[in-house]
Design a protein around this motif. Structure first.
Motif, PDB file in Angstrom:
ATOM      1  N   ASP A   1       0.862  -1.181   0.000  1.00 17.38           N
ATOM      2  CA  ASP A   1       0.000   0.000   0.000  1.00 17.38           C
ATOM      3  C   ASP A   1       0.896   1.228   0.000  1.00 17.38           C
ATOM      4  O   ASP A   1       1.486   1.578   1.025  1.00 17.38           O
ATOM      5  N   TYR A   2       1.030   1.860  -1.164  1.00 20.10           N
ATOM      6  CA  TYR A   2       1.946   2.990  -1.281  1.00 20.10           C
ATOM      7  C   TYR A   2       1.473   4.197  -0.469  1.00 20.10           C
ATOM      8  O   TYR A   2       2.288   4.979  -0.002  1.00 20.10           O
ATOM      9  N   GLU A   3       0.177   4.354  -0.293  1.00 18.48           N
ATOM     10  CA  GLU A   3      -0.316   5.484   0.495  1.00 18.48           C
ATOM     11  C   GLU A   3       0.101   5.352   1.955  1.00 18.48           C
ATOM     12  O   GLU A   3       0.486   6.330   2.593  1.00 18.48           O
ATOM     13  N   GLN A   4       0.055   4.136   2.485  1.00 22.75           N
ATOM     14  CA  GLN A   4       0.488   3.905   3.864  1.00 22.75           C
ATOM     15  C   GLN A   4       1.998   4.115   3.991  1.00 22.75           C
ATOM     16  O   GLN A   4       2.469   4.706   4.953  1.00 22.75           O
ATOM     17  N   ALA A   5       2.761   3.652   3.001  1.00 20.68           N
ATOM     18  CA  ALA A   5       4.207   3.845   3.024  1.00 20.68           C
ATOM     19  C   ALA A   5       4.555   5.324   2.941  1.00 20.68           C
ATOM     20  O   ALA A   5       5.464   5.802   3.636  1.00 20.68           O
ATOM     21  N   ASP A   6       3.833   6.063   2.109  1.00 26.51           N
ATOM     22  CA  ASP A   6       4.050   7.504   1.981  1.00 26.51           C
ATOM     23  C   ASP A   6       3.753   8.201   3.311  1.00 26.51           C
ATOM     24  O   ASP A   6       4.533   9.044   3.762  1.00 26.51           O
ATOM     25  N   ALA A   7       2.648   7.832   3.938  1.00 28.79           N
ATOM     26  CA  ALA A   7       2.283   8.434   5.223  1.00 28.79           C
ATOM     27  C   ALA A   7       3.328   8.117   6.293  1.00 28.79           C
ATOM     28  O   ALA A   7       3.698   8.993   7.086  1.00 28.79           O
TER      29      ALA A   7
ATOM     30  N   ARG B   1       8.818  14.079   9.744  1.00 29.30           N
ATOM     31  CA  ARG B   1       8.331  15.081  10.691  1.00 29.30           C
ATOM     32  C   ARG B   1       8.928  14.865  12.080  1.00 29.30           C
ATOM     33  O   ARG B   1       9.249  15.821  12.789  1.00 29.30           O
ATOM     34  N   GLN B   2       9.069  13.623  12.489  1.00 27.83           N
ATOM     35  CA  GLN B   2       9.580  13.322  13.824  1.00 27.83           C
ATOM     36  C   GLN B   2      11.101  13.439  13.906  1.00 27.83           C
ATOM     37  O   GLN B   2      11.648  13.719  14.966  1.00 27.83           O
ATOM     38  N   ASN B   3      11.801  13.185  12.795  1.00 30.83           N
ATOM     39  CA  ASN B   3      13.265  13.184  12.784  1.00 30.83           C
ATOM     40  C   ASN B   3      13.802  14.010  11.613  1.00 30.83           C
ATOM     41  O   ASN B   3      14.425  13.463  10.701  1.00 30.83           O
ATOM     42  N   PRO B   4      13.627  15.317  11.626  1.00 31.89           N
ATOM     43  CA  PRO B   4      14.057  16.114  10.471  1.00 31.89           C
ATOM     44  C   PRO B   4      15.584  16.127  10.281  1.00 31.89           C
ATOM     45  O   PRO B   4      16.067  16.056   9.156  1.00 31.89           O
TER      46      PRO B   4
END
Length: 117
Positions: free
Chosen positions: A80-86, A93-96
């Protein structure tokens, strides 16, 4: 004037949804094609290994490789590419800082590979 803006907004949303569904359908088609090809290669390899008159060790490796290809085909089909993208976006976001270091390292590696050619 507010009615016209709402109509434009609704049209924009509809166009974005249509474009997203088109991308989704194209990606699903590509996933299925790749999964089918992997499955076909796995079947051919398994058949070749079964018909091989070579020592059993080679036949075992062929059978194991065909099983891995079958598992890969199922993984591609289930991906599921949408889940991988998310997940990737959430990680960034958590580790910039870490994400920038990883991206920089990958860029240096790819740059050095292309520079050698």
């Amino acid at each position: 004037m507010g009615i016209n803006n709402r109509a434009v907004d609704e049209t924009g949303d509809t166009a974005a949804e249509f474009q997203g569904s088109s991308k989704s359908t194209g990606f699903k088609n590509a996933k299925n094609i790749i999964a089918d090809k992997l499955h076909n290669v796995a079947g051919a390899l398994s058949e070749k290994a079964a018909n091989q008159d070579a020592p059993s060790g080679i036949a075992q490796y062929g059978k194991q490789a065909s099983e891995w290809l079958d598992q890969s085909a199922e993984y591609v089909r289930q991906f599921d590419y949408e889940q991988a993208d998310a997940s990737a976006r959430e990680y960034v976001r958590q580790n910039p800082g870490r994400s920038l270091l990883i991206a920089g390292a990958v860029g240096l590696i790819i740059g050095s590979i292309f520079r050698r050619r």
